[in-house]
Motif scaffolding. Structure first.
Motif, PDB file in Angstrom:
ATOM      1  N   VAL A 162      27.354 -79.990   7.321  1.00 45.98           N
ATOM      2  CA  VAL A 162      26.562 -79.789   6.108  1.00 45.98           C
ATOM      3  C   VAL A 162      27.493 -79.602   4.915  1.00 45.98           C
ATOM      4  N   PHE A 163      28.548 -78.807   5.136  1.00 47.42           N
ATOM      5  CA  PHE A 163      29.501 -78.586   4.052  1.00 47.42           C
ATOM      6  C   PHE A 163      30.181 -79.896   3.660  1.00 47.42           C
TER       7      PHE A 163
ATOM      8  N   LEU B 269      21.383 -85.499   2.013  1.00 48.75           N
ATOM      9  CA  LEU B 269      21.314 -85.442   3.474  1.00 48.75           C
ATOM     10  C   LEU B 269      21.613 -84.032   3.967  1.00 48.75           C
ATOM     11  N   SER B 270      22.638 -83.392   3.389  1.00 51.01           N
ATOM     12  CA  SER B 270      22.995 -82.048   3.834  1.00 51.01           C
ATOM     13  C   SER B 270      21.871 -81.059   3.563  1.00 51.01           C
ATOM     14  N   LEU B 271      21.334 -81.136   2.341  1.00 52.29           N
ATOM     15  CA  LEU B 271      20.259 -80.196   2.000  1.00 52.29           C
ATOM     16  C   LEU B 271      19.060 -80.428   2.907  1.00 52.29           C
ATOM     17  N   LEU B 272      18.756 -81.704   3.189  1.00 51.32           N
ATOM     18  CA  LEU B 272      17.618 -81.997   4.059  1.00 51.32           C
ATOM     19  C   LEU B 272      17.864 -81.485   5.467  1.00 51.32           C
ATOM     20  N   TYR B 273      19.110 -81.582   5.923  1.00 51.53           N
ATOM     21  CA  TYR B 273      19.400 -81.114   7.281  1.00 51.53           C
ATOM     22  C   TYR B 273      19.124 -79.620   7.380  1.00 51.53           C
TER      23      TYR B 273
ATOM     24  N   SER C 223      17.007 -68.365  -1.382  1.00 51.45           N
ATOM     25  CA  SER C 223      17.322 -67.393  -0.333  1.00 51.45           C
ATOM     26  C   SER C 223      16.985 -67.963   1.042  1.00 51.45           C
ATOM     27  N   ALA C 224      15.883 -68.753   1.111  1.00 49.36           N
ATOM     28  CA  ALA C 224      15.532 -69.376   2.389  1.00 49.36           C
ATOM     29  C   ALA C 224      16.606 -70.367   2.814  1.00 49.36           C
ATOM     30  N   MET C 225      17.111 -71.162   1.849  1.00 50.45           N
ATOM     31  CA  MET C 225      18.153 -72.127   2.176  1.00 50.45           C
ATOM     32  C   MET C 225      19.425 -71.413   2.627  1.00 50.45           C
ATOM     33  N   TRP C 226      19.763 -70.325   1.935  1.00 43.80           N
ATOM     34  CA  TRP C 226      20.962 -69.577   2.329  1.00 43.80           C
ATOM     35  C   TRP C 226      20.812 -69.087   3.770  1.00 43.80           C
ATOM     36  N   ALA C 227      19.652 -68.480   4.055  1.00 46.90           N
ATOM     37  CA  ALA C 227      19.447 -67.921   5.396  1.00 46.90           C
ATOM     38  C   ALA C 227      19.493 -69.032   6.446  1.00 46.90           C
ATOM     39  N   ALA C 228      18.824 -70.153   6.143  1.00 42.63           N
ATOM     40  CA  ALA C 228      18.792 -71.246   7.115  1.00 42.63           C
ATOM     41  C   ALA C 228      20.180 -71.818   7.334  1.00 42.63           C
ATOM     42  N   GLY C 229      20.967 -71.896   6.252  1.00 42.80           N
ATOM     43  CA  GLY C 229      22.329 -72.408   6.391  1.00 42.80           C
ATOM     44  C   GLY C 229      23.160 -71.486   7.264  1.00 42.80           C
ATOM     45  N   LYS C 230      22.990 -70.175   7.050  1.00 42.59           N
ATOM     46  CA  LYS C 230      23.772 -69.219   7.834  1.00 42.59           C
ATOM     47  C   LYS C 230      23.400 -69.284   9.306  1.00 42.59           C
ATOM     48  N   ALA C 231      22.129 -69.650   9.591  1.00 49.43           N
ATOM     49  CA  ALA C 231      21.679 -69.647  10.979  1.00 49.43           C
ATOM     50  C   ALA C 231      22.231 -70.828  11.769  1.00 49.43           C
ATOM     51  N   LEU C 232      22.770 -71.836  11.096  1.00 49.96           N
ATOM     52  CA  LEU C 232      23.300 -72.996  11.821  1.00 49.96           C
ATOM     53  C   LEU C 232      24.599 -72.619  12.531  1.00 49.96           C
ATOM     54  N   THR C 233      24.965 -73.422  13.540  1.00 46.46           N
ATOM     55  CA  THR C 233      26.231 -73.166  14.217  1.00 46.46           C
ATOM     56  C   THR C 233      27.383 -73.582  13.302  1.00 46.46           C
ATOM     57  N   ALA C 234      28.575 -73.110  13.645  1.00 48.68           N
ATOM     58  CA  ALA C 234      29.729 -73.396  12.789  1.00 48.68           C
ATOM     59  C   ALA C 234      29.970 -74.896  12.688  1.00 48.68           C
ATOM     60  N   GLY C 235      29.749 -75.602  13.793  1.00 48.63           N
ATOM     61  CA  GLY C 235      29.948 -77.056  13.773  1.00 48.63           C
ATOM     62  C   GLY C 235      28.987 -77.737  12.815  1.00 48.63           C
TER      63      GLY C 235
ATOM     64  N   ILE D 205      28.974 -72.301  -0.648  1.00 48.55           N
ATOM     65  CA  ILE D 205      29.578 -71.115  -0.035  1.00 48.55           C
ATOM     66  C   ILE D 205      28.529 -70.251   0.682  1.00 48.55           C
ATOM     67  N   PRO D 206      27.427 -69.889   0.040  1.00 52.33           N
ATOM     68  CA  PRO D 206      26.484 -69.019   0.741  1.00 52.33           C
ATOM     69  C   PRO D 206      25.872 -69.669   1.980  1.00 52.33           C
ATOM     70  N   MET D 207      25.642 -70.986   1.934  1.00 49.67           N
ATOM     71  CA  MET D 207      24.990 -71.626   3.078  1.00 49.67           C
ATOM     72  C   MET D 207      25.957 -71.828   4.227  1.00 49.67           C
ATOM     73  N   THR D 208      27.208 -72.176   3.916  1.00 49.02           N
ATOM     74  CA  THR D 208      28.090 -72.651   4.979  1.00 49.02           C
ATOM     75  C   THR D 208      29.419 -71.921   5.013  1.00 49.02           C
ATOM     76  N   ALA D 209      29.394 -70.595   4.730  1.00 50.86           N
ATOM     77  CA  ALA D 209      30.655 -69.850   4.684  1.00 50.86           C
ATOM     78  C   ALA D 209      31.411 -69.975   6.001  1.00 50.86           C
ATOM     79  N   VAL D 210      30.702 -69.831   7.125  1.00 49.10           N
ATOM     80  CA  VAL D 210      31.377 -69.902   8.427  1.00 49.10           C
ATOM     81  C   VAL D 210      31.922 -71.304   8.660  1.00 49.10           C
ATOM     82  N   GLY D 211      31.118 -72.296   8.294  1.00 52.98           N
ATOM     83  CA  GLY D 211      31.554 -73.680   8.469  1.00 52.98           C
ATOM     84  C   GLY D 211      32.812 -73.970   7.674  1.00 52.98           C
ATOM     85  N   ILE D 212      32.904 -73.418   6.455  1.00 53.30           N
ATOM     86  CA  ILE D 212      34.103 -73.659   5.639  1.00 53.30           C
ATOM     87  C   ILE D 212      35.296 -72.973   6.282  1.00 53.30           C
TER      88      ILE D 212
END
Lengths: 447, 470
Positions: free
Chosen positions: B205-206, B171-175, B188-200, B258-265
């Motif tokens: 996702v994390f 579910l997280s990866l699909l989101y 790299s696309a997944m990392w970038a897309a993860g970083k673009a999400l808001t912290a919430g 970590i790379p996708m959701t560093a801010v979220g963590i």
């Protein structure tokens, strides 16, 4: 048109073969007809829409794809089950009835008129009522046919009533006119009642809660090959027809129907998986699991846009996996029985059958990299941004689903002193099915 | 091509083994593993001279799913661990009596292949596929070769529990995948897309990813499947689970979470670090109360993994590097400790530590080797355990000194339970005849000890592989 003609003539010629005492040609004839239909769909692939019969039916991309899928399922069903049908002694009647029901199934994919839809449903269903009761010596089979007939006709009547009300509200049977009427401005209350009744009728046909009560009894009572036919080709055809109707013609009303559909899907997933996990009879368990798969198929209706890839993929992956499972179950059922205990130790004497059944069940449970996973994948990925809550229910109920599929796998691999020994099914055909389940990962993009 | 061949060799070997009827299954598996080791090391050298080891070809272009394998430092490290641990497992079991051994080794090789796929994957969906697929071989290994009264119940719980976790990962990866303009599962696309999400969003996702990983590692409170599964599985299955399979989860944290959701963590992931630290302390106390050697090793493994998870999630360079290093070290150690368990269990017929004693008098070399392994387990300097643990604690100290102090307890508690166990089993009066170690058993322990010391004295050999993870 040729495709429909082939399928209609097939039933008649099967009856003729019986008259001329050429029974052994029936199976080759059916295989040839199915292959011809599959070839026909590939030949027409990518052609423009072809409206026929004064705008009653249409051969468009959707119809071709779904026709190909249903025919592949029917062919695979025939190859795995023909010995069992021929054992019954009245194979010509059964084959002919199946061919007629197959003709109805194809009609379900390409109607553009509600009258045609009703005809298709009846052509699809009536032979199956007879087939469900075809084991005349079995009381359960009689009960199954009777129940299916009563409830199925009631559902057809409700559906017909709904069609009539919709005609009253929009003034047309034609899908395009209905589409325009529903898209323009407000929708009349009469249409809503009509839509609700049509939804109810289809709910019965594809067996989603709260209209699913017939499914376990009918599936359990009917002869296993026929159950396999009902669970795959009939269910697939019903859902394909529903998809064309609801996504093609009723999309103006879909935003309002969405809430109801979400509730139906959620209830179905919970009830079906919950009930399946407490069954001790494998056939009944598969019936409930079929209900839960119907919920996944129904869920493709609320994915935004008309993109039939998800429904096509789901039907073919579920169809092939369950045909493999039903064919092994039939072998076990003939020698031992259909209870969970009867599967004990199947792997000891019949490792191939046990392995094939395991792969089929794992695919139905959605374990990657088998086809069932990709079927679920497309549904969940289509819904995750619009209905995150529903996807969580889907995921949680999938775990419950895994539980009851695993119970069967456990039983098959249990060590016992008196293992069940069954007659092996055609290994080549089953291997082809298994390869298809694995290869679906790559084939997805052409669907 | 290198990555592909390392992924394919065990897979093809497993098919070969399934279809072979004769014996020599262990030899086949061993040969294939040695071949993999040569390809991996040769490939690593060749990459230094400019050969590309990576590979990518699209499988389902409409959703951006491609079969893409990476060949960077972390991936190489984990593959090396998989191969070495696999060699250890197969070498250890080759002189054991195993029924239908061709299928047994076939499942092991398939399992290795799936795990290598997960370590090498440069595509999120491929990672998920391999992560899930690894469940099937271990499921059959436990079901067919396991033992114990409640085997099917235990296997069922293990399978459903881990499946339950990994579905949340999907579910997280699909989101993340859905949030892209042109969907792609590429790393790299997944990392970038993860970083673009808001912290919430990143926090949610994390959470999905962490549930999947926490079940597999396992982290308190998702650990309840682990002790009974380790207990009922065949010893090779336990080794596979402890040495390699749980590394898929910790590696997943490094590679994907970590790379996708560093801010979220950083903003919404405190609970995960807290759970990891609780897990360390809880498992240490549980290990302290165990009477059986296998259970003690199992809980000590939970404590180590909790440490790895906490260190990685504190998201500093030391944490990532230390986490990867500790994964490698713990993998070697887990195989070696379970070999020690198997040796003792075979001679005593049980593994209740208090009823043993005096093994040192009977087998001094065995006691010496085990002592070094125990020292590595309690992170003594100049063993590989120290390097990883130190880096992880250092990283955790950047995050919170209180947590560091609490997690640091694990070193003391570890010393307590490990030394207590060692004392009970090896010291004291000799009450039981103790058959001398076989050549296989001696070799495998000696190699493990050698690796542990070499990595402890010269950690740079591995650390240089993983300096720039991101």
């Amino acid at each position: 048109m040729v495709i429909l003609l082939i399928s209609a003539l097939l039933g008649v010629s099967l009856l003729a073969l019986e008259i001329f005492k050429l029974r052994r040609w029936m199976m080759p004839l059916m295989v040839m007809a199915f292959l011809a239909i599959i070839g026909g769909t590939f030949a027409l692939w990518g052609m423009n829409e072809n409206v026929m019969m004064q705008g009653m039916i249409v051969m468009d991309a959707y119809a071709l794809r779904t026709t190909a899928v249903l025919t592949i399922l029917a062919l695979f069903w025939l190859l795995t089950q023909h010995q069992n049908i021929e054992k019954t002694g009245n194979s010509s009647d059964l084959y002919a009835l199946l061919a007629f029901s197959f003709c109805g199934a194809l009609l379900m994919t390409n109607f553009t008129n509600l009258v045609m839809l009703f005809l298709a449903i009846e052509i699809l269903s009536i032979p199956v009522y007879v087939l469900a009761a075809s084991n005349r010596s079995s009381l359960l089979s009689n009960e199954s046919g009777f129940k299916y007939f009563i409830l199925g006709s009631a559902a057809s009547a409700i559906l017909l009533f709904g069609i009539a009300l919709l005609y009253g509200a929009t003034g047309s049977f034609d899908l395009y006119n209905i589409h325009d009427a529903l898209m323009s401005g407000t929708i009349a209350p009469l249409s809503w009642v009509g839509l609700a009744m049509i939804l109810t009728g289809f709910g019965f046909k594809i067996s989603v809660a709260p209209f699913h009560f017939w499914a376990p009894d009918v599936y359990q009572g009917a002869p296993t090959p026929i159950t396999g036919w009902m669970a795959t080709v009939v269910k697939g055809a019903a859902i394909f027809g529903m998809y064309r109707l609801f996504k093609g013609a009723f999309d103006g009303a879909m935003p309002h129907l969405e809430g109801i559909l979400v509730i139906i899907i959620a209830i179905t997933l919970v009830i079906a998986n919950g009930m399946a996990s407490i069954q001790s009879n494998v056939k009944r368990m598969l019936a409930y699991s079929g209900v839960s798969h119907a919920a996944f198929m129904l869920a493709t209706m609320i994915i935004p846009g008309f993109d039939p890839q998800s429904i096509v993929l789901y039907v073919i992956s579920y169809g092939i996996s369950s045909l493999i499972v039903f064919s092994i179950m039939n072998q076990v059922g003939q020698t031992a029985g259909e209870e969970l205990n009867n599967f004990r130790g199947l792997s000891q004497e019949n490792p191939f059958s046990a392995a094939a059944m395991t792969i089929g069940l794992l695919s139905m449970a959605g374990i990657p990299p088998l086809a069932g996973f990709f079927g679920k994948y497309y549904v969940i990925s289509g819904l995750i941004s619009t209905h995150p809550g529903l996807t969580i229910i889907m995921v949680l109920t999938s775990v419950v689903g895994m539980y009851y599929y695993l119970k069967v796998i456990f039983a098959m691999y249990q060590k016992t002193s008196i293992p069940v020994v069954v007659e092996e099914n055609n290994k080549v055909v089953l291997s082809l099915g298994i390869i298809a389940l694995v290869a679906m990962m790559v084939a997805v993009q052409w669907m | 091509m290198i990555a592909l061949s390392i992924f394919l060799i065990p897979l093809l070997t497993s098919f070969l083994l399934f279809n072979s009827k004769t014996g020599n299954a262990a030899k086949t598996a061993l040969t294939s593993l040695i071949l993999m080791l040569l390809v991996a090391i040769g490939g690593r050298v060749a990459t230094a001279y400019g050969l590309t080891g990576t590979l990518s070809f699209p499988l389902i272009s409409s959703i951006g799913f491609s079969f893409s394998l990476l060949w960077d430092g972390p991936a190489f490290l984990m593959v090396l661990l998989t191969i070495i641990a696999g060699l250890g497992i197969v070498y250890f079991s080759q002189d054991k009596e195993i029924h239908s051994s061709n299928r047994f080794y076939g499942w092991i090789m398939m399992m290795l292949s799936a795990m290598i796929g997960a370590f090498l994957a440069g595509d999120a969906l491929l990672f998920y596929l391999c992560y899930e697929w690894a469940l099937i071989p271990i499921f059959f290994l436990i079901l067919k070769w396991g033992h114990g009264e409640h085997l099917s119940k235990v296997t069922m719980r293990f399978f459903l529990y881990t499946l339950f976790g990994s579905l949340f990962m999907m579910l997280s990866l699909l989101y993340v995948h859905q949030s892209m303009a042109t969907p792609s599962f590429d790393m790299s696309a997944m990392w970038a897309a993860g970083k673009a999400l808001t912290a919430g969003e990143q926090g949610w996702v994390f959470a999905g990813l962490f549930i999947a990983f926490a079940v597999k590692m396992p982290v308190f409170p998702f650990h309840s499947w682990q002790p009974s599964t380790y207990d009922h599985a065949p010893i090779q299955g336990t080794m596979l689970l402890a040495a390699i399979m749980l590394k898929m989860a910790t590696f997943g944290l490094v590679r994907w979470a970590i790379p996708m959701t560093a801010v979220g963590i950083a903003e919404n992931g405190h609970w995960a670090i807290l759970l990891s630290v609780i897990s360390v302390v809880y498992a240490s106390f549980m290990a302290l109360t165990q009477k059986r050697l296998k259970m003690m090793i199992a809980y000590s493994s939970v404590a180590h993994v909790g440490m790895i998870s906490a260190g990685i999630l504190s998201n500093t360079d030391q944490g990532t590097v230390g986490g990867l290093f500790e994964m490698f070290s713990h993998g070697i150690l887990a195989v070696a400790m379970f070999v020690v368990y198997a040796i003792i269990e075979k001679r005593y017929g049980h593994d209740r530590m208090q009823e043993m004693g005096g093994i040192r008098t009977a087998a001094p070399a065995f006691a010496f080797l085990t002592f070094i392994l125990v020292m590595c387990n309690v992170a003594l300097p100049f063993t590989s355990g120290f390097v990883g643990e130190f880096l992880l604690l250092q990283s955790l100290a950047h995050y919170s000194l209180v947590y560091t102090a609490i997690a640091g307890l694990s070193v003391i508690l570890g010393a307590a339970y490990m030394l207590r166990g060692f004392q009970a089993m090896f010291l004291g009066g000799n009450t039981h005849a103790f058959e001398a170690l076989s050549r296989n058993e001696k070799n495998i322990l000696a190699i493990a000890v050698l690796l542990v010391i070499v990595l402890g004295v010269y950690p740079h050999s591995l650390l240089q592989l993983i300096q720039n993870v991101y």
